[in-house]
Design a protein around this motif. Sequence first.
Motif: not given
Length: 258
Positions: A85-86, A100-113, A130-141
């Motif tokens: 988160l961040g 671990d280059c195969a480890m699934p990592v989800d990344v939540v970042e409020l600012r697309p920029a 690695i997946r990137y989610f451009p959104e508010d952490a509270v909404s994602f959670l």
Amino acid sequence: MDTQTDALLKSLSGIYREEKVLYRTEDAWGEITVGGYRQFRILRFDDLFEQSKVNLRSPQVPVHQYTWAMLMAACWCEPSSALVLGLGGGGLVRALHAMDCAMPVDVVELRPAVIRIAREWFTLPETDAIRYFPEDAVSFLARETGRRYPLVFADLYLAWEMDPIQGIEAFLAHCRAQLCDGGWLVINYLTIPARDSKLYQALYRVFSEVLFCVTTGGNVVIYATCRGRNIEELRQRVALKYNDDAHVRILIKRLDRL
């Protein structure tokens, strides 16, 4: 001002004068600047604090000690996946990917920029893991994805301060709901929570075990889990993995129960 402090400030001032602005933009939340000096790139949201930093000669190795402190939790579970988160400049994401280059990592970042800039300027890994989610952490959670993680990292910072959401009980409970059995929530915090503080009480209402580590830079990393753990065993696990790393040897000694 003592001589040691004066020398340090002069050194930092010299580095700052050497730093060049490589890119600057602005979004709805404020300014974003990419600076550079020698082999380093720096992400800033203001003119004072480094939000993130990368050594282009070894981008997978964290520069800031608090990132090393956060990574210690990966020694205490099976790090089969992670939620971050961040994003900042992606120091934690690069280190997890190197682990671990195969480890699934989800990344939540409020600012697309910030996501775009981390990709363009900070050697962010480009992989389907690695997946990137451009959104508010509270909404994602709050959204039920069905995915559970052994590691949840919270590193939510505004330009001048930590995002206060990291100290709220509802946020901690949402993070706990994302954890696998025996998983760890790791928070980059600002101060050690006092025993009579709302954060201390909230942490122990949501989790059964809470540890902390104060870095030499002053950041306080908090580790929370729902299982009781032997702190000496945790220290030994970190020492076995990072026995040659001077950064981590210092941090192991600073690990304590809250």
